[in-house]
Design a protein around this motif. Structure first.
Motif, PDB file in Angstrom:
ATOM      1  N   MET A  31      -7.225  -7.278  17.921  1.00 53.71           N
ATOM      2  CA  MET A  31      -7.443  -6.812  16.537  1.00 53.71           C
ATOM      3  C   MET A  31      -6.925  -5.383  16.407  1.00 53.71           C
ATOM      4  O   MET A  31      -7.195  -4.534  17.251  1.00 53.71           O
ATOM      5  CB  MET A  31      -8.939  -6.875  16.194  1.00 53.71           C
ATOM      6  CG  MET A  31      -9.265  -6.463  14.770  1.00 53.71           C
ATOM      7  SD  MET A  31     -11.007  -6.687  14.405  1.00 53.71           S
ATOM      8  CE  MET A  31     -11.059  -6.071  12.734  1.00 53.71           C
ATOM      9  N   SER A  32      -6.164  -5.099  15.372  1.00 48.40           N
ATOM     10  CA  SER A  32      -5.592  -3.767  15.193  1.00 48.40           C
ATOM     11  C   SER A  32      -6.641  -2.802  14.665  1.00 48.40           C
ATOM     12  O   SER A  32      -7.650  -3.195  14.087  1.00 48.40           O
ATOM     13  CB  SER A  32      -4.411  -3.819  14.215  1.00 48.40           C
ATOM     14  OG  SER A  32      -4.845  -4.266  12.958  1.00 48.40           O
ATOM     15  N   LEU A  33      -6.374  -1.513  14.875  1.00 50.00           N
ATOM     16  CA  LEU A  33      -7.266  -0.488  14.341  1.00 50.00           C
ATOM     17  C   LEU A  33      -7.207  -0.502  12.829  1.00 50.00           C
ATOM     18  O   LEU A  33      -6.155  -0.702  12.227  1.00 50.00           O
ATOM     19  CB  LEU A  33      -6.842   0.887  14.879  1.00 50.00           C
ATOM     20  CG  LEU A  33      -6.992   1.081  16.389  1.00 50.00           C
ATOM     21  CD1 LEU A  33      -6.425   2.438  16.794  1.00 50.00           C
ATOM     22  CD2 LEU A  33      -8.458   0.974  16.804  1.00 50.00           C
ATOM     23  N   ARG A  34      -8.354  -0.264  12.204  1.00 51.56           N
ATOM     24  CA  ARG A  34      -8.431  -0.350  10.744  1.00 51.56           C
ATOM     25  C   ARG A  34      -8.235   1.021  10.127  1.00 51.56           C
ATOM     26  O   ARG A  34      -8.878   1.985  10.529  1.00 51.56           O
ATOM     27  CB  ARG A  34      -9.787  -0.937  10.341  1.00 51.56           C
ATOM     28  CG  ARG A  34     -10.037  -2.314  10.931  1.00 51.56           C
ATOM     29  CD  ARG A  34     -11.461  -2.783  10.731  1.00 51.56           C
ATOM     30  NE  ARG A  34     -11.760  -3.067   9.337  1.00 51.56           N
ATOM     31  CZ  ARG A  34     -12.945  -3.506   8.918  1.00 51.56           C
ATOM     32  NH1 ARG A  34     -13.919  -3.704   9.778  1.00 51.56           N
ATOM     33  NH2 ARG A  34     -13.144  -3.735   7.627  1.00 51.56           N
ATOM     34  N   ASP A  35      -7.330   1.127   9.171  1.00 48.94           N
ATOM     35  CA  ASP A  35      -7.185   2.384   8.443  1.00 48.94           C
ATOM     36  C   ASP A  35      -6.671   2.111   7.040  1.00 48.94           C
ATOM     37  O   ASP A  35      -7.411   1.652   6.187  1.00 48.94           O
ATOM     38  CB  ASP A  35      -6.313   3.408   9.211  1.00 48.94           C
ATOM     39  CG  ASP A  35      -5.050   2.810   9.785  1.00 48.94           C
ATOM     40  OD1 ASP A  35      -4.414   2.012   9.085  1.00 48.94           O
ATOM     41  OD2 ASP A  35      -4.701   3.156  10.926  1.00 48.94           O
ATOM     42  N   LEU A  74       2.936  -1.016  11.227  1.00 50.79           N
ATOM     43  CA  LEU A  74       2.174  -0.576  12.393  1.00 50.79           C
ATOM     44  C   LEU A  74       1.966   0.935  12.436  1.00 50.79           C
ATOM     45  O   LEU A  74       0.904   1.413  12.831  1.00 50.79           O
ATOM     46  CB  LEU A  74       2.883  -1.045  13.661  1.00 50.79           C
ATOM     47  CG  LEU A  74       2.091  -0.960  14.974  1.00 50.79           C
ATOM     48  CD1 LEU A  74       0.798  -1.749  14.872  1.00 50.79           C
ATOM     49  CD2 LEU A  74       2.946  -1.475  16.130  1.00 50.79           C
ATOM     50  N   PHE A  75       2.992   1.674  12.001  1.00 52.55           N
ATOM     51  CA  PHE A  75       2.919   3.130  12.122  1.00 52.55           C
ATOM     52  C   PHE A  75       2.764   3.828  10.774  1.00 52.55           C
ATOM     53  O   PHE A  75       2.739   5.056  10.715  1.00 52.55           O
ATOM     54  CB  PHE A  75       4.156   3.649  12.855  1.00 52.55           C
ATOM     55  CG  PHE A  75       4.293   3.079  14.230  1.00 52.55           C
ATOM     56  CD1 PHE A  75       3.538   3.585  15.279  1.00 52.55           C
ATOM     57  CD2 PHE A  75       5.135   2.006  14.476  1.00 52.55           C
ATOM     58  CE1 PHE A  75       3.645   3.048  16.553  1.00 52.55           C
ATOM     59  CE2 PHE A  75       5.253   1.458  15.739  1.00 52.55           C
ATOM     60  CZ  PHE A  75       4.502   1.975  16.787  1.00 52.55           C
ATOM     61  N   LYS A  76       2.668   3.046   9.684  1.00 51.93           N
ATOM     62  CA  LYS A  76       2.379   3.550   8.338  1.00 51.93           C
ATOM     63  C   LYS A  76       3.411   4.569   7.862  1.00 51.93           C
ATOM     64  O   LYS A  76       3.104   5.493   7.129  1.00 51.93           O
ATOM     65  CB  LYS A  76       0.982   4.191   8.283  1.00 51.93           C
ATOM     66  CG  LYS A  76      -0.095   3.454   9.069  1.00 51.93           C
ATOM     67  CD  LYS A  76      -0.308   2.044   8.579  1.00 51.93           C
ATOM     68  CE  LYS A  76      -1.416   1.371   9.397  1.00 51.93           C
ATOM     69  NZ  LYS A  76      -1.615  -0.029   9.013  1.00 51.93           N
ATOM     70  N   ARG A  77       4.677   4.360   8.280  1.00 52.99           N
ATOM     71  CA  ARG A  77       5.738   5.300   7.930  1.00 52.99           C
ATOM     72  C   ARG A  77       6.919   4.525   7.353  1.00 52.99           C
ATOM     73  O   ARG A  77       7.668   3.890   8.097  1.00 52.99           O
ATOM     74  CB  ARG A  77       6.196   6.092   9.147  1.00 52.99           C
ATOM     75  CG  ARG A  77       5.095   6.851   9.842  1.00 52.99           C
ATOM     76  CD  ARG A  77       5.593   7.578  11.066  1.00 52.99           C
ATOM     77  NE  ARG A  77       6.433   8.705  10.704  1.00 52.99           N
ATOM     78  CZ  ARG A  77       6.899   9.583  11.587  1.00 52.99           C
ATOM     79  NH1 ARG A  77       6.630   9.448  12.868  1.00 52.99           N
ATOM     80  NH2 ARG A  77       7.647  10.589  11.186  1.00 52.99           N
TER      81      ARG A  77
END
Length: 469
Positions: free
Chosen positions: A1-5, A226-229
């Motif tokens: 599970m990926s980190l939530r942000d 994944l990197f929000k960029r």
């Protein structure tokens, strides 16, 4: 599970084009003899000599100079080592002397080098001046070494002199640049995933092809998801080979762009004869100039705007290959960034800053993608600063949510005030079904109205008789 942000899902097609219903700062990745474990910073205050000192006499340095000269303010350059060596053409001797010059080494770039004898004699007596830019300028006089071997600094090439030399004779040759593998480029791109650098797009220096564009499209998806960029990639289409006709070249390039379907990939398929900042007149891909223009343009501005962005025909003397003007429309339809001239205007211009998006995409031009990316970047900064904030889960929940929305909408309002979008807002997708205690998530919608662009004028013209009743 990926980190939530914070997560962004971009919806495409809302403008009805489909039949189915870190601004200006960029990274350059290119070949250079320089080795560095960190990106090298190039800024607009640097002159050509300083840029070449930092990046070597390389394709990376050439692209950086093109961008700085045409508007870029800050570039992070990542040098990569070549995987295939460049070539050196044979020496052409003009004059009456019997002296000879042979060449060895691996060229770092495309060069047109001239060595001109300024004092007659043999080794350790004869003197010469050299030009690295085809004779536009010459360096200070030097004496031919006693050994005969002379390293042409920064080029990777060594000239070896033998015999007697006569004043006025010239020895000249050209070379081709080395090339780099897709794997090396992708490794450099992957090194930016977790970088702290603030940048808007990545320029891949040197001609590339469909295989790399497809791989970079996957990289762009990872940058965002994944990197929000969000990152736009600016690539360079290849030049016509000597064996190809223009028809064959254009058909090949049209086939090359099919199937990429990513508005995060832009390919400049424009080549021109151009006088570079350091005086060398060369055949270049215009991607470095495009990258510079993005440094000048607001995110919403088309770099094809004719009253703002032009390159003088003194600098850009010809569109290449010869006759390409008749095919620009076809390359534009294939979603390449192309350049053109206009009857009645001096200078050369970007035709359309297109990207390799799917048919019917809302994001067909770089100005659309740059606006989208800025919205994502700026809203992310606001949203990430509010993560794990607590809100009232009873009667006052709507008040707390509206307070959050007021903060989240600030970047949208700022962009509207700056004229980067016409309008926009962030809202809750379904206020009635929020279950904050269980879901711990707010589902929001970003909707914005882009700027409109006049890409064509159509005049209906007729005579009028003022005496006719």
């Amino acid at each position: 599970m990926s980190l939530r942000d914070v997560t962004f899902n971009v919806e495409d097609g809302a403008l009805g084009n489909s039949e189915d219903t870190g601004t200006g700062v960029h990274v350059k990745i290119g070949i250079s003899p320089v080795t560095s474990t960190v990106p090298l910073l190039i800024t607009r205050v640097m002159k050509p000599d300083k840029i070449k000192e930092k990046l070597g006499l390389s394709p990376l340095a050439d692209a950086a100079m093109d961008s700085i000269e045409n508007g870029a303010g800050k570039i992070y350059c990542i040098p990569v080592s070549p995987t295939t060596d460049g070539t050196i053409d044979k020496v052409v001797h003009q004059g009456t002397g019997t002296g000879t010059m042979t060449l060895s080494g691996k060229p770092n770039n495309t060069y047109h080098i001239i060595l001109k004898i300024t004092e007659s004699g043999t080794l350790n007596t004869a003197a010469f001046v050299k030009s690295l830019n085809g004779g536009y300028s010459f360096d200070d006089e030097e004496t031919i070494p006693l050994s005969g071997a002379y390293e042409i600094a920064g080029t990777g090439i060594t000239a070896t002199f033998t015999g007697d030399f006569v004043e006025g004779d010239t020895y000249q040759f050209t070379s081709t640049a080395p090339t780099v593998s897709n794997a090396a480029i992708l490794k450099a791109v992957e090194g930016l995933y977790n970088s702290d650098l603030e940048f808007e797009f990545i320029h891949i220096v040197g001609p590339s092809s469909k295989a790399l564009w497809a791989a970079l499209a996957t990289c762009a998806e990872l940058f965002l998801s994944l990197f929000k960029r969000p990152v736009l990639f600016l690539c360079e289409g290849r030049y016509k080979t000597e064996e190809e006709t223009l028809d064959e070249y254009v058909e090949s390039m049209k086939a090359e762009s099919k199937g990429i379907d990513s508005y995060y990939i832009q390919v400049c398929c424009a080549w021109t004869q151009y006088t570079r900042w350091d005086g060398r007149e060369q055949l270049i891909n215009n991607a470095g100039i495009v990258a510079g223009m993005y440094g000048l343009a607001g995110v919403q501005q088309s770099i094809g705007r004719t009253d703002t962005f032009a390159v003088s025909e003194v600098k850009m003397t010809r569109l290449m290959p010869e006759g390409i003007e008749d095919y620009i429309s076809e390359l534009d339809d294939a979603k390449y960034l192309t350049w053109r001239k206009y009857y009645g205007l001096s200078g050369c211009y970007v035709n359309n800053a297109k990207v390799l998006c799917k048919d019917g995409s809302d994001y067909r031009y770089a100005e659309h993608v740059r606006v989208l990316n800025k919205i994502i970047r700026e809203v992310y900064k606001k949203a990430i600063s509010l993560l794990q904030i607590d809100i009232d889960a009873s009667d006052d929940m709507e008040t707390d949510i509206n307070n959050l929305l007021e903060i989240l909408n600030l970047p949208i309002e700022d962009m509207a005030d700056a004229g980067e979008i016409s309008s926009g807002s962030i809202s809750i997708a379904d206020m009635e079904n929020i279950n904050i205690l269980q879901d711990e998530r707010l589902n929001l919608e970003i909707k914005f109205v882009p700027r409109g662009y006049v890409r064509e004028f159509v005049f209906n013209t007729s005579m009028e008789n003022p005496y006719r009743n």
